[in-house]
Design a protein around this motif. Structure first.
Motif, mmCIF file in Angstrom:
data_model
loop_
_atom_site.group_PDB
_atom_site.id
_atom_site.type_symbol
_atom_site.label_atom_id
_atom_site.label_comp_id
_atom_site.label_asym_id
_atom_site.label_seq_id
_atom_site.Cartn_x
_atom_site.Cartn_y
_atom_site.Cartn_z
ATOM 1 N N SER A 209 51.608 76.785 41.721
ATOM 2 C CA SER A 209 51.374 78.109 41.173
ATOM 3 C C SER A 209 50.120 78.098 40.313
ATOM 4 O O SER A 209 49.858 77.139 39.587
ATOM 5 C CB SER A 209 52.575 78.558 40.332
ATOM 6 N N MET A 210 49.348 79.187 40.415
ATOM 7 C CA MET A 210 48.124 79.311 39.623
ATOM 8 C C MET A 210 47.969 80.757 39.190
ATOM 9 O O MET A 210 48.100 81.677 40.004
ATOM 10 C CB MET A 210 46.914 78.906 40.470
ATOM 11 N N PHE A 211 47.735 80.978 37.897
ATOM 12 C CA PHE A 211 47.461 82.333 37.445
ATOM 13 C C PHE A 211 46.649 82.311 36.165
ATOM 14 O O PHE A 211 46.649 81.319 35.429
ATOM 15 C CB PHE A 211 48.762 83.136 37.238
ATOM 16 N N GLN A 212 45.949 83.407 35.937
ATOM 17 C CA GLN A 212 45.207 83.572 34.699
ATOM 18 C C GLN A 212 46.049 84.387 33.732
ATOM 19 O O GLN A 212 46.747 85.318 34.130
ATOM 20 C CB GLN A 212 43.880 84.280 34.957
ATOM 21 N N ASP A 213 45.967 84.026 32.467
ATOM 22 C CA ASP A 213 46.749 84.723 31.446
ATOM 23 C C ASP A 213 46.294 86.169 31.323
ATOM 24 O O ASP A 213 45.131 86.464 31.099
ATOM 25 C CB ASP A 213 46.578 84.012 30.098
ATOM 26 N N ARG A 214 47.224 87.061 31.539
ATOM 27 C CA ARG A 214 46.999 88.493 31.351
ATOM 28 C C ARG A 214 48.350 89.099 30.992
ATOM 29 O O ARG A 214 49.378 88.437 31.140
ATOM 30 C CB ARG A 214 46.386 89.146 32.599
ATOM 31 N N PRO A 215 48.384 90.332 30.502
ATOM 32 C CA PRO A 215 49.673 90.902 30.087
ATOM 33 C C PRO A 215 50.739 90.761 31.164
ATOM 34 O O PRO A 215 50.505 91.096 32.326
ATOM 35 C CB PRO A 215 49.323 92.376 29.828
ATOM 36 N N PHE A 216 51.878 90.226 30.789
ATOM 37 C CA PHE A 216 53.088 90.109 31.612
ATOM 38 C C PHE A 216 53.080 88.925 32.591
ATOM 39 O O PHE A 216 54.124 88.617 33.158
ATOM 40 C CB PHE A 216 53.348 91.404 32.408
ATOM 41 N N SER A 217 51.928 88.265 32.824
ATOM 42 C CA SER A 217 51.921 87.178 33.800
ATOM 43 C C SER A 217 52.876 86.053 33.410
ATOM 44 O O SER A 217 53.617 85.531 34.236
ATOM 45 C CB SER A 217 50.497 86.622 33.970
ATOM 46 N N VAL A 222 59.032 82.825 32.485
ATOM 47 C CA VAL A 222 60.266 82.961 31.707
ATOM 48 C C VAL A 222 61.431 83.262 32.640
ATOM 49 O O VAL A 222 62.506 82.665 32.527
ATOM 50 C CB VAL A 222 60.119 84.073 30.652
ATOM 51 N N LYS A 223 61.220 84.175 33.575
ATOM 52 C CA LYS A 223 62.266 84.491 34.547
ATOM 53 C C LYS A 223 62.595 83.271 35.399
ATOM 54 O O LYS A 223 63.757 83.032 35.746
ATOM 55 C CB LYS A 223 61.827 85.653 35.440
ATOM 56 N N ALA A 225 62.413 80.136 34.475
ATOM 57 C CA ALA A 225 63.225 79.244 33.654
ATOM 58 C C ALA A 225 64.644 79.772 33.512
ATOM 59 O O ALA A 225 65.611 79.007 33.572
ATOM 60 C CB ALA A 225 62.580 79.067 32.285
ATOM 61 N N ASP A 226 64.781 81.081 33.346
ATOM 62 C CA ASP A 226 66.105 81.685 33.195
ATOM 63 C C ASP A 226 66.945 81.575 34.463
ATOM 64 O O ASP A 226 68.174 81.661 34.406
ATOM 65 C CB ASP A 226 65.978 83.164 32.805
ATOM 66 N N ALA A 227 66.286 81.396 35.606
ATOM 67 C CA ALA A 227 67.030 81.257 36.867
ATOM 68 C C ALA A 227 67.822 79.954 36.925
ATOM 69 O O ALA A 227 68.767 79.827 37.712
ATOM 70 C CB ALA A 227 66.072 81.340 38.057
ATOM 71 N N LEU A 228 67.440 78.967 36.096
ATOM 72 C CA LEU A 228 68.180 77.702 35.949
ATOM 73 C C LEU A 228 68.250 76.884 37.231
ATOM 74 O O LEU A 228 69.134 76.044 37.378
ATOM 75 C CB LEU A 228 69.613 77.976 35.449
ATOM 76 N N CYS A 229 67.332 77.110 38.146
ATOM 77 C CA CYS A 229 67.356 76.314 39.377
ATOM 78 C C CYS A 229 65.962 75.802 39.738
ATOM 79 O O CYS A 229 65.750 75.338 40.857
ATOM 80 C CB CYS A 229 67.947 77.115 40.539
ATOM 81 N N PHE A 230 65.025 75.860 38.787
ATOM 82 C CA PHE A 230 63.674 75.355 39.011
ATOM 83 C C PHE A 230 63.236 74.513 37.821
ATOM 84 O O PHE A 230 63.670 74.732 36.698
ATOM 85 C CB PHE A 230 62.673 76.503 39.189
ATOM 86 N N GLU A 231 62.375 73.547 38.094
ATOM 87 C CA GLU A 231 61.695 72.800 37.040
ATOM 88 C C GLU A 231 60.200 72.974 37.238
ATOM 89 O O GLU A 231 59.691 72.773 38.352
ATOM 90 C CB GLU A 231 62.061 71.314 37.083
ATOM 91 N N ALA A 232 59.495 73.349 36.177
ATOM 92 C CA ALA A 232 58.055 73.603 36.253
ATOM 93 C C ALA A 232 57.296 72.565 35.428
ATOM 94 O O ALA A 232 57.546 72.413 34.236
ATOM 95 C CB ALA A 232 57.733 75.007 35.766
ATOM 96 N N GLU A 233 56.404 71.867 36.073
ATOM 97 C CA GLU A 233 55.547 70.883 35.414
ATOM 98 C C GLU A 233 54.163 71.493 35.212
ATOM 99 O O GLU A 233 53.541 71.972 36.164
ATOM 100 C CB GLU A 233 55.433 69.623 36.263
ATOM 101 N N VAL A 234 53.686 71.482 33.984
ATOM 102 C CA VAL A 234 52.362 72.012 33.693
ATOM 103 C C VAL A 234 51.303 71.030 34.178
ATOM 104 O O VAL A 234 51.366 69.836 33.887
ATOM 105 C CB VAL A 234 52.185 72.266 32.183
ATOM 106 N N LEU A 235 50.328 71.528 34.924
ATOM 107 C CA LEU A 235 49.202 70.723 35.382
ATOM 108 C C LEU A 235 47.961 71.186 34.628
ATOM 109 O O LEU A 235 47.574 72.354 34.728
ATOM 110 C CB LEU A 235 48.987 70.893 36.893
ATOM 111 N N ASP A 236 47.360 70.303 33.858
ATOM 112 C CA ASP A 236 46.178 70.700 33.099
ATOM 113 C C ASP A 236 44.949 69.873 33.430
ATOM 114 O O ASP A 236 43.900 70.028 32.807
ATOM 115 C CB ASP A 236 46.451 70.648 31.598
ATOM 116 N N ASP A 237 45.063 68.978 34.434
ATOM 117 C CA ASP A 237 43.937 68.125 34.806
ATOM 118 C C ASP A 237 43.119 68.757 35.928
ATOM 119 O O ASP A 237 42.752 68.111 36.908
ATOM 120 C CB ASP A 237 44.419 66.742 35.214
ATOM 121 N N PHE A 238 42.832 70.047 35.787
ATOM 122 C CA PHE A 238 42.042 70.743 36.808
ATOM 123 C C PHE A 238 40.705 71.175 36.220
ATOM 124 O O PHE A 238 40.559 71.321 35.004
ATOM 125 C CB PHE A 238 42.799 71.970 37.331
#
Length: 271
Positions: A209-217, A222-223, A225-238
């Motif tokens: 997943s890739m997105f730029q910070d803007r309102p609501f993105s 958050v949704k 994480a609330d689904a409780l069936c995914f794990e998200a790893e932050v990638l910052d080496d780009f």
């Protein structure tokens, strides 16, 4: 737009195999050409509704330079493909790509992919394939998609999360990798997108997943994480390719399924 898109893949094709340095050079040269005034904006718009999101080039550059072997020969589903430039880039890397978008976007997407393929006939990739398939988000649009018929009777399917077969929603075809680039800017589509992601997810899938910070993105994460069936790893080496690094968010998402939900229930019982 066709000339620019073909330029992307012509430049990438000059480097076999791609390296981080050559991939970065190609992407930076392209962004410099798109934003000739020196100000790198979050998208480049042609006449009408044709938009190339700059952050999607950051994701393509990341995959090309760091995940080349991971993507080769894999089945890739791209949600919200737009002009199909990211999917074409993955096709050039040897993946079997299904580019998807809403019904009203399909004419532009299919034509763009076909024109890009024709322009590259003299330099075809080794292996890989690409197609454009209609797929809106949510159960109703999924039922209208040809993908719902592919998964209905095949052996390589995964069950839709939270929806039984008795409810009339066919199983989803199985993909190895799912791509989501700049899809979270409209919060009105978050729930339907999350349903679609869950429907196509299984324990072995990897989501980029890739997105730029803007309102609501960020609310989509958050949704998620609330689904409780995914794990998200932050990638910052780009490489942000001239964009503001702190305003870009890249994630590698995996599906934990019922295990995550069961663990959450246990923690609630303890408390």
């Amino acid at each position: 737009p066709l000339r620019v898109l073909c330029y992307i893949h012509h430049m990438y094709s000059q480097h076999k195999p791609l390296t981080m340095e050559s991939s970065r050079a190609v992407a930076k040269e392209l962004i410099s050409a798109l934003h000739s005034d020196g100000n790198v904006r979050d998208f480049f718009k042609w006449s009408g509704d044709k938009i190339l999101w700059t952050a999607s080039l950051v994701l393509l550059n990341y995959i090309a330079s760091k995940k080349h072997e991971e993507i080769k020969d894999k089945r890739v589903l791209e949600l919200g493909s737009g002009l199909g430039h990211l999917g074409m880039g993955l096709y050039r890397l040897g993946a079997h790509v299904t580019c998807t978008d809403r019904p009203d976007c399909m004419e532009v997407l299919a034509a763009s992919i076909e024109q890009q393929k024709q322009a590259l006939e003299g330099d075809p990739p080794s292996g890989g394939s690409i197609e454009a398939v209609e797929l809106g988000w949510g159960p109703e649009d999924y039922l209208r998609s040809p993908l719902s018929r592919r998964g209905a009777s095949g052996s390589e399917t995964v069950p839709p999360k939270g929806v039984s077969s008795e409810q009339g929603v066919p199983l989803a075809p199985k993909y190895d990798i799912i791509i989501m680039a700049e899809l979270f800017w409209n919060e009105m589509g978050h729930d339907l997108l999350l349903w679609t992601l869950r429907h196509f997810s299984h324990p072995d899938v990897v989501v980029y997943s890739m997105f730029q910070d803007r309102p609501f993105s960020c609310m989509f994460m958050v949704k998620l994480a609330d689904a409780l069936c995914f794990e998200a790893e932050v990638l910052d080496d780009f490489d942000p390719l001239g964009m503001e690094h702190d305003a870009l968010y890249m994630h590698r998402i995996t599906y934990t399924g019922e295990k995550g939900e069961q663990q959450a229930e246990k923690e609630e019982d303890k408390s």
